[in-house]
Design a protein around this motif. Structure first.
Motif, PDB file in Angstrom:
ATOM      1  N   ILE A  41      -6.350  54.193 128.748  1.00 55.57           N
ATOM      2  CA  ILE A  41      -5.999  54.698 127.426  1.00 55.57           C
ATOM      3  C   ILE A  41      -7.232  55.423 126.891  1.00 55.57           C
ATOM      4  O   ILE A  41      -8.300  54.822 126.757  1.00 55.57           O
ATOM      5  CB  ILE A  41      -5.586  53.539 126.505  1.00 55.57           C
ATOM      6  CG1 ILE A  41      -4.302  52.881 127.027  1.00 55.57           C
ATOM      7  CG2 ILE A  41      -5.401  54.015 125.067  1.00 55.57           C
ATOM      8  CD1 ILE A  41      -3.882  51.623 126.276  1.00 55.57           C
ATOM      9  N   THR A  43      -9.012  56.618 124.056  1.00 60.50           N
ATOM     10  CA  THR A  43      -8.989  56.370 122.616  1.00 60.50           C
ATOM     11  C   THR A  43      -9.918  57.333 121.884  1.00 60.50           C
ATOM     12  O   THR A  43     -10.893  57.825 122.462  1.00 60.50           O
ATOM     13  CB  THR A  43      -9.437  54.931 122.316  1.00 60.50           C
ATOM     14  OG1 THR A  43     -10.829  54.808 122.642  1.00 60.50           O
ATOM     15  CG2 THR A  43      -8.658  53.918 123.144  1.00 60.50           C
ATOM     16  N   ASP A  66      -3.926  59.982 126.286  1.00 61.52           N
ATOM     17  CA  ASP A  66      -4.470  59.970 124.928  1.00 61.52           C
ATOM     18  C   ASP A  66      -3.589  59.126 124.014  1.00 61.52           C
ATOM     19  O   ASP A  66      -2.369  59.334 123.941  1.00 61.52           O
ATOM     20  CB  ASP A  66      -4.555  61.394 124.375  1.00 61.52           C
ATOM     21  CG  ASP A  66      -5.619  62.233 125.076  1.00 61.52           C
ATOM     22  OD1 ASP A  66      -6.448  61.650 125.783  1.00 61.52           O
ATOM     23  OD2 ASP A  66      -5.594  63.467 124.900  1.00 61.52           O
ATOM     24  N   VAL A  67      -4.198  58.176 123.336  1.00 57.18           N
ATOM     25  CA  VAL A  67      -3.492  57.322 122.377  1.00 57.18           C
ATOM     26  C   VAL A  67      -4.378  57.174 121.148  1.00 57.18           C
ATOM     27  O   VAL A  67      -5.575  56.889 121.271  1.00 57.18           O
ATOM     28  CB  VAL A  67      -3.172  55.925 122.973  1.00 57.18           C
ATOM     29  CG1 VAL A  67      -2.460  55.045 121.932  1.00 57.18           C
ATOM     30  CG2 VAL A  67      -2.326  56.045 124.238  1.00 57.18           C
ATOM     31  N   ASP A  68      -3.789  57.350 119.979  1.00 57.80           N
ATOM     32  CA  ASP A  68      -4.546  57.167 118.740  1.00 57.80           C
ATOM     33  C   ASP A  68      -4.584  55.683 118.393  1.00 57.80           C
ATOM     34  O   ASP A  68      -3.630  55.134 117.847  1.00 57.80           O
ATOM     35  CB  ASP A  68      -3.908  57.969 117.606  1.00 57.80           C
ATOM     36  CG  ASP A  68      -4.703  57.857 116.300  1.00 57.80           C
ATOM     37  OD1 ASP A  68      -5.791  57.238 116.326  1.00 57.80           O
ATOM     38  OD2 ASP A  68      -4.234  58.382 115.274  1.00 57.80           O
ATOM     39  N   THR A  69      -5.689  55.025 118.733  1.00 59.95           N
ATOM     40  CA  THR A  69      -5.847  53.596 118.450  1.00 59.95           C
ATOM     41  C   THR A  69      -6.713  53.339 117.218  1.00 59.95           C
ATOM     42  O   THR A  69      -7.064  52.189 116.931  1.00 59.95           O
ATOM     43  CB  THR A  69      -6.493  52.884 119.654  1.00 59.95           C
ATOM     44  OG1 THR A  69      -7.768  53.495 119.916  1.00 59.95           O
ATOM     45  CG2 THR A  69      -5.619  52.995 120.893  1.00 59.95           C
ATOM     46  N   GLU A  90      -1.080  45.902 118.967  1.00 60.53           N
ATOM     47  CA  GLU A  90      -0.060  46.928 118.733  1.00 60.53           C
ATOM     48  C   GLU A  90      -0.634  48.340 118.869  1.00 60.53           C
ATOM     49  O   GLU A  90       0.045  49.259 119.326  1.00 60.53           O
ATOM     50  CB  GLU A  90       0.540  46.733 117.340  1.00 60.53           C
ATOM     51  CG  GLU A  90       1.726  47.641 117.042  1.00 60.53           C
ATOM     52  CD  GLU A  90       2.284  47.365 115.657  1.00 60.53           C
ATOM     53  OE1 GLU A  90       3.382  46.776 115.561  1.00 60.53           O
ATOM     54  OE2 GLU A  90       1.609  47.731 114.658  1.00 60.53           O
ATOM     55  N   ARG A  91      -1.898  48.502 118.508  1.00 60.30           N
ATOM     56  CA  ARG A  91      -2.531  49.835 118.584  1.00 60.30           C
ATOM     57  C   ARG A  91      -2.582  50.377 120.011  1.00 60.30           C
ATOM     58  O   ARG A  91      -2.710  51.579 120.214  1.00 60.30           O
ATOM     59  CB  ARG A  91      -3.946  49.768 118.009  1.00 60.30           C
ATOM     60  CG  ARG A  91      -3.999  49.464 116.527  1.00 60.30           C
ATOM     61  CD  ARG A  91      -5.416  49.487 115.983  1.00 60.30           C
ATOM     62  NE  ARG A  91      -6.274  48.464 116.536  1.00 60.30           N
ATOM     63  CZ  ARG A  91      -7.416  48.701 117.185  1.00 60.30           C
ATOM     64  NH1 ARG A  91      -7.838  49.935 117.384  1.00 60.30           N
ATOM     65  NH2 ARG A  91      -8.151  47.704 117.644  1.00 60.30           N
ATOM     66  N   SER A  94       1.922  51.961 123.923  1.00 64.82           N
ATOM     67  CA  SER A  94       2.253  53.380 123.897  1.00 64.82           C
ATOM     68  C   SER A  94       3.321  53.685 124.940  1.00 64.82           C
ATOM     69  O   SER A  94       3.177  53.319 126.118  1.00 64.82           O
ATOM     70  CB  SER A  94       1.000  54.218 124.186  1.00 64.82           C
ATOM     71  OG  SER A  94       1.331  55.517 124.600  1.00 64.82           O
ATOM     72  N   ALA A  96       3.892  56.559 126.136  1.00 58.43           N
ATOM     73  CA  ALA A  96       3.303  57.497 127.096  1.00 58.43           C
ATOM     74  C   ALA A  96       2.543  56.761 128.201  1.00 58.43           C
ATOM     75  O   ALA A  96       2.580  57.160 129.371  1.00 58.43           O
ATOM     76  CB  ALA A  96       2.377  58.468 126.368  1.00 58.43           C
ATOM     77  N   VAL A  97       1.847  55.705 127.836  1.00 53.91           N
ATOM     78  CA  VAL A  97       1.126  54.914 128.846  1.00 53.91           C
ATOM     79  C   VAL A  97       2.133  54.253 129.780  1.00 53.91           C
ATOM     80  O   VAL A  97       1.959  54.251 131.011  1.00 53.91           O
ATOM     81  CB  VAL A  97       0.226  53.859 128.174  1.00 53.91           C
ATOM     82  CG1 VAL A  97      -0.397  52.942 129.221  1.00 53.91           C
ATOM     83  CG2 VAL A  97      -0.861  54.538 127.350  1.00 53.91           C
ATOM     84  N   TYR A 123       2.186  45.583 128.875  1.00 53.13           N
ATOM     85  CA  TYR A 123       2.809  46.403 129.915  1.00 53.13           C
ATOM     86  C   TYR A 123       3.327  45.562 131.092  1.00 53.13           C
ATOM     87  O   TYR A 123       4.133  46.050 131.883  1.00 53.13           O
ATOM     88  CB  TYR A 123       1.830  47.472 130.404  1.00 53.13           C
ATOM     89  CG  TYR A 123       1.470  48.446 129.304  1.00 53.13           C
ATOM     90  CD1 TYR A 123       2.311  49.500 128.973  1.00 53.13           C
ATOM     91  CD2 TYR A 123       0.297  48.280 128.552  1.00 53.13           C
ATOM     92  CE1 TYR A 123       2.002  50.381 127.937  1.00 53.13           C
ATOM     93  CE2 TYR A 123      -0.019  49.152 127.519  1.00 53.13           C
ATOM     94  CZ  TYR A 123       0.835  50.188 127.214  1.00 53.13           C
ATOM     95  OH  TYR A 123       0.532  51.046 126.185  1.00 53.13           O
TER      96      TYR A 123
END
Length: 419
Positions: A41, A43, A66-69, A90-91, A94, A96-97, A123
């Motif tokens: 991820i 971040t 890319d994940v907005d954490t 929770e952050r 995703s 997408a992941v 996951y």
């Protein structure tokens, strides 16, 4: 083997304990001849380019999502009111992941998936659902860097502010529920300390739950004989955006430092760590020096005499202690701070709890009564004997082999022919 390593951040640069643990095991697996796909991820806080791990060679492929954490007050409030998931987990959830993870499994032969910590454990349940729908899922290994709920329970117990204590208790309760639900879904769990292994079994994790400590690439932390520590100096180093480290610094400055500084005003305290909160960065205390983030931790540690680890909450293992030991530093730590490290009080470390005991130890150091040279030499031997990254990687290889062994089916002997 082809190992898929799922990480909550790109483990580069290897400056803090979590990044060091993830980076070094990936590097060691590649060096041992395995192929590693590291799905990370990416971040905002730790954003890295696609070539960040190119130095590890062609045996490692880095896949970024890319994940907005980033922590948001609005999202945190929404989570508190409308979700049962812990916000700090929770952050990292995703779609997408999840899609990238499934894509790899659908198109490539993967032998083992290693999940780096609680923040990516969600996951595993996704893969369980897909396995039920026909997807081939290899053995899943959780590398438990910490048992997260224990840290938050400890923080909550010592918090004096009622509102903050309520928040910490809420997060601790949610984390415990999350860990009880998700961590037992793995085929194996690698705990970084024996104490954490016991905690994980208590959460319901089935065997094998094995103890595999964090290791260190010793070549990265070799002592430079040209660097001599400045006399009469103490130091601390650790990520200051981690609440247990903040708590430990504040405790030291409140409970220990005023008395020590009054008795030995020439002694200096040097504190380094990224993302320090404003009240620490702007600290005004006699002979306390805030360095913020330092690019080369080994060089920083070698400049000063005695390493301090005033940790009051936490789990897992302090990789910075292992680095300090490898550099031959004398170390004063709380018992909890050195949890999981095979060091002995008075031999290769000094363990003390409470302000009075810390002051007694520091007075002995200031008076020249603490055998810092012999403590440091013994610490370096312990690090080389037990925490060389090659030994740690071998233990992971043994665990993977154990999971990949075909089941042995007991066969009853054929009955003797009747006469």
């Amino acid at each position: 083997m082809h190992i898929l390593q799922l990480c909550p951040r790109v483990p580069f640069p290897p400056h803090d304990g979590g990044a060091i643990a993830m980076h070094d095991v990936a590097a060691g697996l590649v060096r041992a001849g395995h192929r590693v796909t590291l799905l990370a991820i990416n971040t905002p806080k730790h954003r890295q380019p696609a070539a960040a791990l190119a130095h590890l060679g062609p045996g490692l492929r880095l896949v970024l999502v890319d994940v907005d954490t980033d922590i948001s007050a609005g999202k945190a409030l929404k989570n508190l009111l409308f979700s049962r998931q812990p916000y700090n987990v929770e952050r990292f959830i995703s779609a997408a992941v999840g899609e990238e993870l499934l894509k790899i499994l659908r198109t490539e032969q993967v032998d083992v998936i290693q999940f780096e910590g609680t923040f990516v454990a969600w996951y595993a349940e996704l893969l369980g659902r897909e396995q039920g729908a026909g997807l081939r899922v290899p053995p899943l290994v959780l590398r438990a860097h910490n048992v997260e709920n224990t840290i938050w329970h400890m923080l909550a117990r010592r918090e004096g502010n009622p509102l903050k204590r309520l928040f910490l208790r809420t997060m601790a309760t949610r984390l415990e529920a999350f860990e009880r639900r998700y961590l037992p879904q793995f085929d194996a769990v690698a705990a970084i300390t024996e104490a954490d292994a016991a905690r994980l079994r208590a959460l319901g994790c089935p065997e094998p739950v094995v103890f595999i400590p964090a290791g260190v690439e010793l070549g990265r932390v070799q002592a430079d004989p040209a660097i001599r520590p400045k006399p009469r100096t103490l130091f601390m180093i650790g990520s200051l955006d981690w609440l247990p480290n903040q708590e430990g610094v504040e405790w030291l400055l409140r409970e220990v430092w005023p008395t020590l500084h009054a008795e030995f005003p020439e002694v200096e305290l040097h504190i380094a760590g990224r993302n320090a909160p404003a009240h620490l960065l702007n600290l005004r205390a006699g002979n306390v020096h805030m360095h913020g983030f330092v690019e080369a931790a080994p060089a920083f540690m070698q400049q000063y005499e005695l390493m301090l680890v005033p940790l009051l909450s936490g789990g897992g293992m302090r990789v910075k202690i292992i680095e300090g030991m490898a550099l031959g530093k004398a170390i004063l730590s709380t018992t909890l701070g050195a949890e999981g490290i095979a060091a002995r009080d008075g031999h290769d470390i000094v363990l003390r709890d409470g302000p009075a005991a810390w002051l007694t130890a520091l007075r002995a150091w200031a008076g020249g009564e603490l055998a810092t040279a012999s403590l440091g030499a013994a610490a370096a031997r312990t690090a080389a004997d037990l925490y060389d990254n090659r030994r740690v990687v071998q233990r992971f290889e043994d665990l993977y082999a154990r999971l990949l062994q075909p089941a042995v089916v007991a066969v009853s002997p054929a009955p003797l022919p009747s006469e």
